[in-house]
Design an enzyme around this catalytic site. Sequence first.
Site, mmCIF file in Angstrom:
data_model
loop_
_atom_site.group_PDB
_atom_site.id
_atom_site.type_symbol
_atom_site.label_atom_id
_atom_site.label_comp_id
_atom_site.label_asym_id
_atom_site.label_seq_id
_atom_site.Cartn_x
_atom_site.Cartn_y
_atom_site.Cartn_z
ATOM 1 N N ALA A 88 0.835 -1.212 0.000
ATOM 2 C CA ALA A 88 0.000 0.000 0.000
ATOM 3 C C ALA A 88 0.865 1.256 0.000
ATOM 4 O O ALA A 88 0.528 2.254 -0.640
ATOM 5 C CB ALA A 88 -0.918 -0.002 1.210
ATOM 6 N N TYR B 60 3.937 1.456 -1.219
ATOM 7 C CA TYR B 60 4.523 1.557 -2.566
ATOM 8 C C TYR B 60 3.507 2.189 -3.521
ATOM 9 O O TYR B 60 3.818 3.115 -4.273
ATOM 10 C CB TYR B 60 4.938 0.162 -3.062
ATOM 11 C CG TYR B 60 5.589 0.188 -4.429
ATOM 12 C CD1 TYR B 60 6.966 0.364 -4.565
ATOM 13 C CD2 TYR B 60 4.824 0.057 -5.586
ATOM 14 C CE1 TYR B 60 7.563 0.405 -5.807
ATOM 15 C CE2 TYR B 60 5.406 0.106 -6.839
ATOM 16 C CZ TYR B 60 6.779 0.277 -6.948
ATOM 17 O OH TYR B 60 7.357 0.330 -8.190
ATOM 18 N N SER C 68 24.867 -19.973 -28.568
ATOM 19 C CA SER C 68 24.049 -20.997 -27.898
ATOM 20 C C SER C 68 24.998 -21.945 -27.173
ATOM 21 O O SER C 68 26.187 -21.654 -27.047
ATOM 22 C CB SER C 68 23.148 -21.704 -28.899
ATOM 23 O OG SER C 68 23.852 -22.737 -29.507
ATOM 24 N N LEU C 69 24.509 -23.035 -26.663
ATOM 25 C CA LEU C 69 25.329 -23.931 -25.845
ATOM 26 C C LEU C 69 25.295 -25.343 -26.401
ATOM 27 O O LEU C 69 24.282 -25.785 -26.945
ATOM 28 C CB LEU C 69 24.774 -23.983 -24.413
ATOM 29 C CG LEU C 69 24.853 -22.714 -23.572
ATOM 30 C CD1 LEU C 69 24.036 -22.887 -22.297
ATOM 31 C CD2 LEU C 69 26.308 -22.397 -23.226
ATOM 32 N N ASP D 243 14.165 -22.255 -18.855
ATOM 33 C CA ASP D 243 13.492 -22.662 -20.087
ATOM 34 C C ASP D 243 12.608 -21.530 -20.597
ATOM 35 O O ASP D 243 11.409 -21.485 -20.358
ATOM 36 C CB ASP D 243 12.660 -23.913 -19.818
ATOM 37 C CG ASP D 243 12.377 -24.665 -21.101
ATOM 38 O OD1 ASP D 243 12.868 -24.229 -22.165
ATOM 39 O OD2 ASP D 243 11.662 -25.678 -21.040
ATOM 40 N N GLU E 232 17.524 -14.682 -19.721
ATOM 41 C CA GLU E 232 16.394 -15.474 -20.195
ATOM 42 C C GLU E 232 15.095 -14.845 -19.714
ATOM 43 O O GLU E 232 14.949 -14.548 -18.530
ATOM 44 C CB GLU E 232 16.540 -16.894 -19.618
ATOM 45 C CG GLU E 232 15.729 -17.932 -20.332
ATOM 46 C CD GLU E 232 16.453 -18.514 -21.562
ATOM 47 O OE1 GLU E 232 17.496 -17.941 -21.986
ATOM 48 O OE2 GLU E 232 15.972 -19.526 -22.094
ATOM 49 N N TYR F 224 22.211 -13.688 -17.183
ATOM 50 C CA TYR F 224 23.247 -14.699 -16.943
ATOM 51 C C TYR F 224 24.542 -14.449 -17.694
ATOM 52 O O TYR F 224 25.450 -15.271 -17.641
ATOM 53 C CB TYR F 224 22.728 -16.104 -17.232
ATOM 54 C CG TYR F 224 22.038 -16.280 -18.566
ATOM 55 C CD1 TYR F 224 22.708 -16.028 -19.759
ATOM 56 C CD2 TYR F 224 20.720 -16.714 -18.617
ATOM 57 C CE1 TYR F 224 22.075 -16.193 -20.978
ATOM 58 C CE2 TYR F 224 20.077 -16.884 -19.836
ATOM 59 C CZ TYR F 224 20.758 -16.615 -21.020
ATOM 60 O OH TYR F 224 20.132 -16.777 -22.217
ATOM 61 N N LYS G 251 29.693 -23.124 -16.377
ATOM 62 C CA LYS G 251 30.543 -22.184 -17.110
ATOM 63 C C LYS G 251 31.868 -22.057 -16.381
ATOM 64 O O LYS G 251 31.870 -21.855 -15.158
ATOM 65 C CB LYS G 251 29.882 -20.797 -17.146
ATOM 66 C CG LYS G 251 28.528 -20.780 -17.809
ATOM 67 C CD LYS G 251 27.839 -19.443 -17.622
ATOM 68 C CE LYS G 251 26.458 -19.492 -18.257
ATOM 69 N NZ LYS G 251 25.649 -18.317 -17.894
ATOM 70 N N LYS H 179 21.537 -31.442 -19.728
ATOM 71 C CA LYS H 179 20.080 -31.453 -19.834
ATOM 72 C C LYS H 179 19.419 -32.465 -18.896
ATOM 73 O O LYS H 179 19.949 -33.541 -18.634
ATOM 74 C CB LYS H 179 19.664 -31.768 -21.286
ATOM 75 C CG LYS H 179 20.163 -30.756 -22.308
ATOM 76 C CD LYS H 179 19.421 -29.434 -22.236
ATOM 77 C CE LYS H 179 18.079 -29.497 -22.910
ATOM 78 N NZ LYS H 179 18.125 -29.243 -24.348
ATOM 79 N N CYS I 209 -22.922 -44.529 -19.170
ATOM 80 C CA CYS I 209 -21.755 -44.701 -18.303
ATOM 81 C C CYS I 209 -21.043 -46.006 -18.667
ATOM 82 O O CYS I 209 -21.685 -47.064 -18.730
ATOM 83 C CB CYS I 209 -22.202 -44.731 -16.850
ATOM 84 S SG CYS I 209 -20.884 -45.186 -15.720
ATOM 85 N N CYS J 88 -21.698 -48.407 -15.396
ATOM 86 C CA CYS J 88 -23.008 -48.894 -14.940
ATOM 87 C C CYS J 88 -24.105 -48.716 -15.980
ATOM 88 O O CYS J 88 -25.259 -49.065 -15.716
ATOM 89 C CB CYS J 88 -23.403 -48.218 -13.640
ATOM 90 S SG CYS J 88 -23.948 -46.516 -13.858
ATOM 91 N N CYS K 133 -21.953 -39.344 -14.827
ATOM 92 C CA CYS K 133 -22.833 -40.501 -14.791
ATOM 93 C C CYS K 133 -23.926 -40.204 -13.774
ATOM 94 O O CYS K 133 -23.658 -39.658 -12.705
ATOM 95 C CB CYS K 133 -22.023 -41.727 -14.358
ATOM 96 S SG CYS K 133 -23.046 -43.052 -13.728
#
Length: 673
Positions: free
Chosen positions: A34, A36, A82-83, A118, A174, A226, A291, A315, A409, A412, A427
Amino acid sequence: MTQRVQQQIEQLRAELRHHANLYYVLDQPEIPDAEYDRLYRQLQDLEAEHPEYIRSDSPTQRVGAKPLTSFSQVRHRVPMLSLDNVFSEDELAAFNKRLRDRLETEQELVFSAEPKLDGLAVSLVYEQGELVQAATRGDGNTGEDVTSNIRTIQSVPLRLLGEKIPDVLEVRGEVFMPKAAFNKLNAEASANDEKTFVNPRNAAAGSLRQLDPAVTAHRSLAMYCYALGYVDGDLPSHTHSEALATLRHLGLPVCNEIEIVTGVEGCMHFYHAILKKRDALPYDIDGVVYKVDDISLQEKLGFVSRAPRWAIAHKFPAQEEMTQLEGVDFQVGRTGALTPVARLKPVFVGGVTVSNATLHNMDEVRRKDIRVGDTVIVRRAGDVIPEVVAAVTSRRSGDEDMIHLPEHCPVCQSDIEQVEGEAVARCTGGLFCRAQQVEAIKHFASRKAMDIDGLGDKLVEQLVEAGMIKSVADIYTLEKEQIAKLERMGEKSAENLIAAIDRSRTVSLARFIYALGIREVGEATARNLADAYQGIEKLKAADEEDLQTVPDIGPVVAKHIVHFFRQPHNLEVIDQLLDKKIGAIQFEAVPVVKASSSALSGKTVVITGTLSGITRDEAKQSLLAAGAKVTGSVSAKTDYLLAGEKAGSKLSKAEKLGVTIIDEAALEKLLSA
Ligand code: IVH
């Protein structure tokens, strides 16, 4: 005067930046929300009065831009790499050996070990501390300008913090969607009959590629930095970990699961620790990244084509795979709900072989347009049951079959009903349907219902399996010898069970009504029904209108109750339960509480927090026995709030309303008064 306003505006901005960093980046807010909000509104008001002082890096200017017609291209000053991946300890050891050979060192290497987030790689460019550009990775050399969208991510600072800021600082990181935001987004999409996203990464990608930043702003994206990109200026960093620490100091979000490890052993230790944490983390990860921490060693090692030699991704087992949908069965749950279940060509996903996965309900099947014969994407994340998240329509041959809800069903043969506006089909067999029987019996015997000690879930399943009971009434025809013959049962336990069954023959009407397992009739509703009707015959005869005069009962619950008592099978079971030769259930006389006999009679009490001497349920039972009414929420009508440890909002509400607050000792006194 104007200078003072300008100063005040800058002061407010600095304060808001500081608190936004504590809140969104460090997760350690120092002031209430509040407060803030109040500062934020103050700044908004001042800026509205003095638009000449509005600057693009003001905390109020996150969602400023108008929708774009397309994204423009951005050339990265330093290519975005990329890796390479490894999938096993052996491959990791080979990677480690290659590095040591190349560096001609006998020493163990030190790595920065990080979760592999990810999401999508993004580059941020700060000039003179101000965010001036954000771009996607694209092909590594050229990406798309997504500045307006990135600006809406609350944890990304529009202006860096601190004094020593390089002239130009490019950081890479990321962008991802936290699991909670993803689940909320998909739940909303389902509710609006819109297509859902397959996973958080797709949702993040879809949100970042919105031409209208106002849409992105509502998608709760997050980012972790990163790596560094192009830097012009001083940035002390002999190691990667130092560089990350510097980024943190500048107010940039950096993942706090990062550790410094040594050698393959250290890496593997980290790998297993993070894998164990994977489900509990608030965001999706698909592995870890190691790394080489020492920048001078990184420089010696250099790059191969598109990836650095000094880093590798390790991975985790994939949580999504493709397979064939061979058929669909319908499972009947405890409440009769029909769930379409996919029969799949077995596929290894999320660490196990999956051959069945849920399709949730027919609305989902329709929305996702899934057909028998389709190639489908199966997702198994954490402990969540495997689900079919999408069909790969590009793989269709045209021979696929639509999925239809059965009319009867599968267990039954009773009719299936689909209520208007409800996703779930059910059902109508009730206590007659075998699929619902087992669950109905478990519920009937449970502690808060008939409280048959020893008749737990496992034993109910065993008894139904052995054909010894078919309905709740059959419990009362069980014989000791029969039970003793069951696996894991003996003379003694059979005797105890029979005794417990006998004890349950005398029960309060409220418990009995609750035990019947009528949809949406919980303990409190059952008690109200018992109070209102005082007998099962009158309850059976009640119509919807009449039922709605009972406290807490609305049209939906009333409908469920009437529906329940209209099923011939249910009436038959109730008759058997009350039959002298079969169930012989008798109702306890309702304790008549004389108004003067208890200080609590007729009073409305709410219980909150953790009690120490008794359980909340025990407190409730004593209060009810003393003639009090126990309700769930505090209102002006509440007479007492029984507050235990860690009482929260109910306590503050009671204080506001002037409700008398009592502790356990005071309760004792009132009960004995
Ligand atoms: S470093 C020069 N660190 O994984 C190295 N990448 O498969 C550049 N990723 O494109 C990447 N978490 O989008 C690095 N802690 C992390 C990461 C990470 C996720 C992504 C990144 C990269 C992809 C490569």
